[in-house]
Design a protein around this motif. Structure first.
Motif, mmCIF file in Angstrom:
data_model
loop_
_atom_site.group_PDB
_atom_site.id
_atom_site.type_symbol
_atom_site.label_atom_id
_atom_site.label_comp_id
_atom_site.label_asym_id
_atom_site.label_seq_id
_atom_site.Cartn_x
_atom_site.Cartn_y
_atom_site.Cartn_z
ATOM 1 N N ARG A 435 -11.553 20.332 17.396
ATOM 2 C CA ARG A 435 -11.201 18.966 17.012
ATOM 3 C C ARG A 435 -10.954 18.866 15.510
ATOM 4 O O ARG A 435 -10.011 18.178 15.069
ATOM 5 N N CYS A 437 -9.868 21.322 13.597
ATOM 6 C CA CYS A 437 -8.597 22.000 13.354
ATOM 7 C C CYS A 437 -7.415 21.108 13.744
ATOM 8 O O CYS A 437 -6.378 21.097 13.057
ATOM 9 N N LYS A 438 -7.565 20.368 14.797
ATOM 10 C CA LYS A 438 -6.485 19.475 15.220
ATOM 11 C C LYS A 438 -6.259 18.362 14.205
ATOM 12 O O LYS A 438 -5.104 18.030 13.865
ATOM 13 N N ASN A 439 -7.329 17.784 13.673
ATOM 14 C CA ASN A 439 -7.185 16.732 12.669
ATOM 15 C C ASN A 439 -6.548 17.251 11.392
ATOM 16 O O ASN A 439 -5.659 16.609 10.812
ATOM 17 N N SER A 441 -4.652 20.014 10.979
ATOM 18 C CA SER A 441 -3.271 20.450 11.206
ATOM 19 C C SER A 441 -2.322 19.258 11.282
ATOM 20 O O SER A 441 -1.247 19.264 10.673
ATOM 21 N N GLN A 442 -2.696 18.235 12.000
ATOM 22 C CA GLN A 442 -1.819 17.063 12.107
ATOM 23 C C GLN A 442 -1.631 16.360 10.767
ATOM 24 O O GLN A 442 -0.533 15.891 10.457
ATOM 25 N N GLY A 454 -0.520 25.257 13.517
ATOM 26 C CA GLY A 454 -0.938 24.372 14.603
ATOM 27 C C GLY A 454 -2.429 24.467 14.839
ATOM 28 O O GLY A 454 -3.126 25.349 14.299
ATOM 29 N N GLU A 455 -2.953 23.558 15.685
ATOM 30 C CA GLU A 455 -4.396 23.513 15.880
ATOM 31 C C GLU A 455 -4.926 24.770 16.556
ATOM 32 O O GLU A 455 -6.007 25.261 16.219
ATOM 33 N N ARG A 456 -4.172 25.386 17.472
ATOM 34 C CA ARG A 456 -4.657 26.593 18.145
ATOM 35 C C ARG A 456 -4.623 27.787 17.213
ATOM 36 O O ARG A 456 -5.556 28.599 17.195
ATOM 37 N N GLU A 472 -2.669 23.264 25.503
ATOM 38 C CA GLU A 472 -3.970 22.833 24.978
ATOM 39 C C GLU A 472 -5.032 22.780 26.067
ATOM 40 O O GLU A 472 -6.207 23.068 25.810
#
Length: 509
Positions: A435, A437-439, A441-442, A454-456, A472
């Motif tokens: 979570r 990493c997703k925040n 990256s975006q 990207g988040e992955r 995802e």
């Protein structure tokens, strides 16, 4: 001895008769003529005297008063009514005699009043011993102080009867009783306006007054025992005074930031014997309202550092544990060289840290900072390095990393708000990392950083894992599988440590 002659009754007055107890004295009888004895009026008077002496509470009926004086008694109906009344009167007198005979001198008595044939009419109001359900000692319209225009009982033929149930009198009494409401319930000057309240309105106002009083008590209790936005309770204020009196802080200037869990104050640093206090400090006061912490126990109850203590503490002490947890996480980050606030001292739920900013002006959040493309790119790589250091060296996952929890100060990114940070071995540690990493990256992708992964990809770069998935959903499934393996491994390690402790026993110092 010569015999004593018998006294002659006709021989004049004989005083010795009153002195002898064996001599009977004839009673004097008032003479009465035969016409007086045959008089019906005398017989009726004697009968009434006898009945009144025997039954003082009995009420005799005068048939002439009921039927009318001078009425024609030739009618059979009228004579029957007179006889029936006389029979009812005798029946009631018999009931009185039976009642007195049955009760006698007993303290508990019974009454045959309901079985009487003729009931006397009693013109009386409510009993003086009757107590109203309200206190009317200070009632200006109560029975002690009647209204000058009020009329009670019969005031004449054809006039109205005014009782305590009168609408006007009852309304004025209800208005006066509103003074007994709670002090914080404003009722105004109802007596001066001659306001009249019905029972329904008065009862509704009374219930509303009680509810407002309870609500006011709850609000005051909450204000006295909890912190809110830009406000502190009495216990927190006492802790701050002690810090100032001890010299740890020179002065407390004011609130600079508020959040869901805490309030941040700016203060001027003082001095300590064993530690250097910065010139500008930030006081993080955790709120004690408990509303924001009831759904956040997942960050602390599974942390092995606080797991054993979590179940034995009440909710308010858990808030202190949050402050303690942030202190330990900041110390780990500071030892690893990560840009973060420096811990000064911890007092219960108040954490004193170094101030990130200058001249009472806090550093802007990365979300609000105006950066060039080069500075934004530099900030991205700094965040990437900090996330890797945090995971590999500090053994921590931020668990709430976003542009709102990163500050831009002196050309560097500073991490703050790490009270919810957990270790990677936490049952949900890898999910929290994904979570974060997703925040990150975006945010940097929207900010125009072309090198942002990207988040992955960012998750694999930070954790060192090589999870391959096309989407995802499959990626999260792999993460949950790894968390399950880690949880089983941690549980087995905990059992081994416990068995070794039980076999060797506690070591003596």
């Amino acid at each position: 001895m010569e015999p004593v002659a018998a006294p002659n009754p006709a021989a004049g007055p004989q005083p010795w008769r009153n002195q002898c107890p064996w001599v009977s004295v004839p009673s004097t009888v008032t003479p009465c003529s035969l016409s007086d004895v045959m008089s019906e009026e005398l017989a009726k008077e004697l009968q009434q005297q006898e009945e009144s002496a025997a039954f003082p509470h009995a009420i005799s009926l005068d048939t002439t008063a009921l039927i009318g004086e001078g009425a024609d008694t030739d009618s059979d109906l009228l004579l029957a009514q007179m006889l029936q009344m006389e029979f009812d009167r005798e029946y009631d007198a018999q009931l009185r005699r039976e009642e007195n005979k049955f009760n006698g001198d007993s303290k508990v008595s019974i009454s045959f009043e309901n079985y009487r044939m003729v009931h006397p009419y009693e013109d009386s109001e409510s009993s003086d011993d009757e107590v109203d359900w309200q206190d009317t000692r200070h009632d200006p319209y109560g029975p002690d102080k009647p209204s000058p225009n009020a009329k009670r009982g019969f005031v004449g033929k054809g006039k109205e009867i005014t009782t305590k149930h009168d609408e006007v009198t009852c309304g004025r009494r209800n208005t006066a009783r509103m003074e007994n409401f709670a002090p914080e319930f404003q009722v105004g000057d109802g007596i001066g306006m001659d306001l009249k309240l019905s029972n329904r309105v008065f009862n509704e106002l009374k219930q509303y007054s009680y509810s407002e009083q309870r609500r006011s008590a709850r609000i005051h209790e909450k204000k006295e025992h909890s912190t809110s936005d830009q406000a502190i309770d009495s216990k927190t204020r006492l802790l701050l005074y002690k810090m100032v009196n001890a010299g740890v802080l020179e002065s407390i200037n004011g609130c600079i930031s508020t959040g869901k869990e805490s309030v941040i104050f700016h203060a001027n640093g003082g001095s300590m014997d064993d530690k250097m206090v910065p010139a500008e400090c930030a006081l993080k006061v955790f709120k004690t309202t408990l509303n924001e912490f009831k759904n956040r126990d997942k960050y602390i109850k599974d942390d092995y550092r606080f797991k054993d203590r979590f179940s034995h503490l009440n909710p308010r002490k858990i808030i202190r544990m949050w402050a303690e947890k942030e202190m330990h996480n900041l110390i780990r980050m500071q030892e690893a060289g990560i840009c973060c606030p420096e811990v000064v001292v911890l007092k219960k739920h108040i954490l004193v840290m170094s101030f990130i900013g200058q001249d009472h002006v806090p550093a802007p959040k990365l979300k609000d900072a105006i950066l060039s493309s080069e500075d934004m790119k530099r900030a991205y790589y700094q965040v990437l390095d900090m996330m890797q250091q945090l995971y590999t060296e500090c053994k921590l996952v931020h668990a709430d990393l976003s542009a709102y929890n990163m500050l831009w100060h002196m050309g560097k990114v500073w991490l703050i708000d790490v009270s919810q940070s957990v270790e990677p071995t936490h049952p949900h540690g890898l999910k929290f990392l994904f979570r974060d990493c997703k925040n990150v990256s975006q945010f940097f992708q929207k900010s125009g950083v072309s090198d942002a992964m990207g988040e992955r990809e960012l998750f694999n770069a930070v954790s060192g894992l090589n999870i391959k998935a096309d989407n995802e959903v499959d990626f999260l499934v792999e993460i949950e599988a790894l968390e399950k393996i880690n949880e089983d491994h941690v549980r087995q390690m905990g059992k081994r440590v416990q068995m070794a402790y039980e076999c060797d026993g506690p070591k003596e110092n």
